[in-house]
Each structure stands twice: as structure tokens, then as C-alpha cells.
Write an enzyme that holds these catalytic residues in place. Structure first.
Site, mmCIF file in Angstrom:
data_model
loop_
_atom_site.group_PDB
_atom_site.id
_atom_site.type_symbol
_atom_site.label_atom_id
_atom_site.label_comp_id
_atom_site.label_asym_id
_atom_site.label_seq_id
_atom_site.Cartn_x
_atom_site.Cartn_y
_atom_site.Cartn_z
ATOM 1 N N TYR A 36 0.732 -1.208 0.025
ATOM 2 C CA TYR A 36 -0.072 0.123 0.030
ATOM 3 C C TYR A 36 0.929 1.379 0.023
ATOM 4 O O TYR A 36 2.106 1.120 0.146
ATOM 5 C CB TYR A 36 -0.877 0.107 1.056
ATOM 6 C CG TYR A 36 -0.171 0.258 2.613
ATOM 7 C CD1 TYR A 36 0.691 -0.575 3.083
ATOM 8 C CD2 TYR A 36 -0.488 1.599 3.066
ATOM 9 C CE1 TYR A 36 1.205 -0.277 4.344
ATOM 10 C CE2 TYR A 36 0.115 1.980 4.327
ATOM 11 C CZ TYR A 36 0.751 0.883 5.208
ATOM 12 O OH TYR A 36 1.423 1.455 6.225
ATOM 13 N N LYS A 151 6.376 -2.192 1.849
ATOM 14 C CA LYS A 151 5.280 -1.267 2.476
ATOM 15 C C LYS A 151 4.185 -2.183 2.341
ATOM 16 O O LYS A 151 3.246 -1.971 1.698
ATOM 17 C CB LYS A 151 4.865 0.224 2.113
ATOM 18 C CG LYS A 151 4.234 0.896 2.744
ATOM 19 C CD LYS A 151 3.964 2.383 2.488
ATOM 20 C CE LYS A 151 3.139 3.270 3.232
ATOM 21 N NZ LYS A 151 3.328 3.449 4.736
ATOM 22 N N GLU A 183 12.453 2.856 13.697
ATOM 23 C CA GLU A 183 11.653 3.792 13.331
ATOM 24 C C GLU A 183 10.203 3.734 14.166
ATOM 25 O O GLU A 183 10.279 2.988 15.116
ATOM 26 C CB GLU A 183 11.185 3.738 11.690
ATOM 27 C CG GLU A 183 10.583 2.149 11.570
ATOM 28 C CD GLU A 183 10.258 1.884 10.184
ATOM 29 O OE1 GLU A 183 10.214 2.884 9.313
ATOM 30 O OE2 GLU A 183 9.921 0.896 9.671
ATOM 31 N N LEU A 207 11.210 1.238 6.424
ATOM 32 C CA LEU A 207 10.777 1.631 5.492
ATOM 33 C C LEU A 207 11.332 2.888 5.054
ATOM 34 O O LEU A 207 11.676 3.888 5.785
ATOM 35 C CB LEU A 207 9.426 2.064 5.931
ATOM 36 C CG LEU A 207 8.320 2.407 4.524
ATOM 37 C CD1 LEU A 207 8.221 1.154 3.528
ATOM 38 C CD2 LEU A 207 7.137 3.167 4.817
HETATM 39 N N1 PDD Z 1 2.950 5.324 7.184
HETATM 40 N N2 PDD Z 1 7.746 3.947 8.389
HETATM 41 C C1 PDD Z 1 6.584 3.468 8.884
HETATM 42 C C2 PDD Z 1 6.551 2.098 9.453
HETATM 43 C C3 PDD Z 1 5.366 3.843 8.205
HETATM 44 O O1 PDD Z 1 4.298 3.271 8.321
HETATM 45 C C4 PDD Z 1 5.493 5.074 7.685
HETATM 46 C C5 PDD Z 1 4.261 5.590 6.814
HETATM 47 C C6 PDD Z 1 6.748 5.818 7.628
HETATM 48 C C7 PDD Z 1 6.974 7.206 6.861
HETATM 49 O O2 PDD Z 1 6.685 6.869 5.323
HETATM 50 P P1 PDD Z 1 6.293 8.197 4.443
HETATM 51 O O3 PDD Z 1 7.243 9.400 5.070
HETATM 52 O O4 PDD Z 1 6.545 7.700 3.148
HETATM 53 O O5 PDD Z 1 5.009 8.367 4.864
HETATM 54 C C8 PDD Z 1 7.945 4.992 8.038
HETATM 55 C C9 PDD Z 1 1.958 5.776 6.808
HETATM 56 C C10 PDD Z 1 1.618 7.334 6.787
HETATM 57 C C11 PDD Z 1 0.794 4.756 7.216
HETATM 58 O O6 PDD Z 1 0.860 3.518 7.201
HETATM 59 O O7 PDD Z 1 -0.398 5.489 7.463
#
Ligand code: PDD
Length: 294
Positions: A36, A151, A183, A207
Site C-alpha cells: 500500500y 510497505k 523507526e 521503510l
Molecule cells: N506510514 N515507517 C513506517 C513503518 C510507516 O508506516 C511510515 C508511513 C513511514 C513514513 O513513510 P512516509 O514518509 O513515506 O509516509 C515510515 C503511513 C503514513 C501509514 O501507514 O499510514
């Protein structure tokens, strides 16, 4: 979180989200065999479109799937979804599963047609209290699988970690493994020490964050020293600032970690410079095309 906006896309058609249906034999439902993306939309324009679609293509490749759409087709689809939901600020959720089959078979079947699902959700402006006081986080051991660079919708460990943070009245759970920072449960984590912005290295454990990548770029452009390398638990706990970054919120300051003040206990100077740079960047992109010409 507020309820999603009314119009969704499922398997080739726009439709009311309330009427969208998938088969219980969908492998996304049975095995979380799916990936996703979450993209913010500002003033009707998906933000970091290429970066998000590139990461989606990468996630799909890592699970032995191909992107069901080309980049121009994704751009057109996302733009229409935004328009059909009234434009403005929102965020988009994009999920691609391996599809539904007759029965439950662990081994994948390359002949399946993927399930493609998109919805739009409201994106409320950031609460002023967050700018003034920051957010709190707890630390937890990282109990996720070994390919967190994908992801994947297989998010049970993230869900449980976030729930532990919520139980503690805090916003995020910051995950640690082998004495090192990884993270947040749904965010990238960075720390500031002596005016240097530190971020953990990419690898299978975390991620690659679209917001983090932009934050590091904007920081370097603003003359903030950036260092990518392992961050120990000790460095996390003695940081001057801790920052979370994720698509729906940009960069947030963490001012409380496991109940103890982070640095001075209020949003710090590196966060506020980055937040300003982010805002300027967002405004500069308004009205520009999603894809490079040609
Ligand atoms: N999550 N690490 C994890 C585990 C995440 O789920 C996310 C983002 C990030 C940050 O990635 P980005 O900057 O590309 O959003 C890092 C999204 C927002 C979610 O699962 O809703």
C-alpha cells in the site's frame, strides 16, 4: 480519524466507498498479500507523487508483482479521485493485493488479476498544540518481520505497538532492536544532537520514508548538517530533539520519550526550521505537474 470521503476506486471503477466490496478469497484479506501507499494531497495536488509511486513499484517488485498501472495512469486516477471527492487537502490510500482465487493457497499464482483499491480521507490541519508542545512517544522492542522495507499491509506488529502508545496516552511507539533505533510504528524517526540531524541507515529493517527523504534534502539545503548512520538507544535518549516524519503529518517534534523530557521538553530549533522549509516547499509545488514532462 475522521471517516473517509465518499468516493473510492475498486477494480476499475469509481464507486461509493460504502458500496465497495471485495471477495473474502482475496489474498489481501486471507494473507495480507498486499502492499500500500499513503499520499497527502495539498490544494488538490498529490504531494511527492513520483516518490510514492516509485516506492509502490518497488514494494510490488519485492513481492513478485508488477505495477498494474503506468505512472501516467496512476497520476490520472489519483487526480480524478481527488476531484471526485471535492479537492482541497486530503490523503489518499492506495492498496494493491495479489487478487482473489478459488481457494486458499499459500503459494502465489502469477495468473491472478490484482485487486486495486483507492480511497480518499480528510486531512485535518495540524493541531496548534502540536506545534506548541510537540507529541509524546514510548519505546518498544521491534517485533516486526525482516522485510520492513516493503510497505506491506501485514501491519499487526505495528498495530499492537501503536496501541501500546495509545494506552500510554502517547502518539507514537518508537521501535528499537539490538540497542539501535529503527523507526516509529507508522513513521520514520530522526534525532538531533548538537545541531546535526541524524537518521538511521536504510536496509530491510525500516521503510524508506518519502517524508524523511524530503526532510533530509530540505535540511541540507537549509545548511543543517545531516548524518545517516546507526543511532544507539543512548543517542536517542540523550537527543536534543527527536523528530517523526510521515506522509500525513510532515515532520513532528517529539518532546516526551517514555515520560521523560526530550532536550528542553519543547519543539526545538531544527524542527521549526524544517517545518518552515516544508511549508515553503509545499507552496512552491502548488499547481506544478505531477510527472516530469516528456
Ligand atoms: N506510514 N515507517 C513506517 C513503518 C510507516 O508506516 C511510515 C508511513 C513511514 C513514513 O513513510 P512516509 O514518509 O513515506 O509516509 C515510515 C503511513 C503514513 C501509514 O501507514 O499510514
Amino acid at each position: 480519524m475522521a471517516a473517509p470521503l465518499p468516493i473510492a476506486w475498486l477494480n476499475g471503477a469509481f464507486q461509493p466507498l460504502a458500496e465497495a466490496r471485495i471477495s473474502p478469497l482475496d489474498r489481501g484479506f486471507l494473507f495480507a498479500d498486499a502492499v500500500y501507499e499513503v499520499l497527502p494531497v495539498y490544494a488538490g495536488r498529490p504531494f511527492l507523487f513520483v516518490e510514492h509511486i516509485a516506492r509502490l513499484e518497488r514494494s510490488l517488485g519485492e513481492i513478485r508483482m508488477r505495477s498494474p498501472l503506468t505512472r501516467p495512469a496512476w497520476a490520472a486516477l489519483l487526480t480524478e479521485l481527488v476531484e471526485r471527492n471535492g479537492g482541497g487537502d486530503m490523503y489518499l490510500y492506495v492498496q494493491v493485493t495479489r487478487g482473489a482465487e478459488e481457494g486458499r493457497n499459500h503459494a502465489l499464482n502469477p495468473a491472478l488479476a490484482p485487486t486495486v483499491f483507492l480511497m480518499a480521507c480528510p486531512l485535518a490541519p495540524l493541531d496548534e498544540s502540536v506545534r506548541l508542545t510537540g507529541v509524546g512517544a514510548i519505546t518498544l522492542p521491534d517485533e516486526r518481520w525482516g522485510r520492513c522495507d516493503i510497505k506491506s499491509t501485514s501491519l499487526l506488529a505495528n498495530v499492537l505497538a501503536k496501541s501500546r502508545a495509545a494506552d500510554a496516552g502517547e502518539t507514537e511507539a518508537i521501535l528499537l532492536a539490538n540497542g539501535k533505533l529503527r523507526e516509529g510504528s507508522s513513521s520514520s524517526t530522526m534525532v538531533v544532537k548538537d545541531s546535526v540531524l541524524h537518521a538511521p541507515p536504510y536496509g530491510p529493517e525500516i521503510l524508506p520514508g518519502t517524508t524523511r527523504d524530503l526532510a533530509l534534502k530540505l535540511a541540507a539545503e537549509a545548511g543543517i548538517a545531516v548524518c545517516v548512520g546507526p543511532i544507539t538507544e543512548e543517542q536517542l535518549r540523550t537527543a536534543d530533539e527527536i523528530l517523526l516524519s510521515f506522509a500525513t503529518r510532515g515532520v513532528l517534534p517529539v518532546t516526551r520519550l517514555d515520560g521523560a523530557a526530550v532536550g528542553a521538553g519543547r519543539p526545538g530549533p531544527v524542527w521549526s526550521r524544517l517545518a518552515a522549509a516544508f511549508e515553503a516547499h509545499r507552496q512552491a509545488l502548488a499547481g506544478t505537474p505531477l510527472l516530469p514532462a516528456g
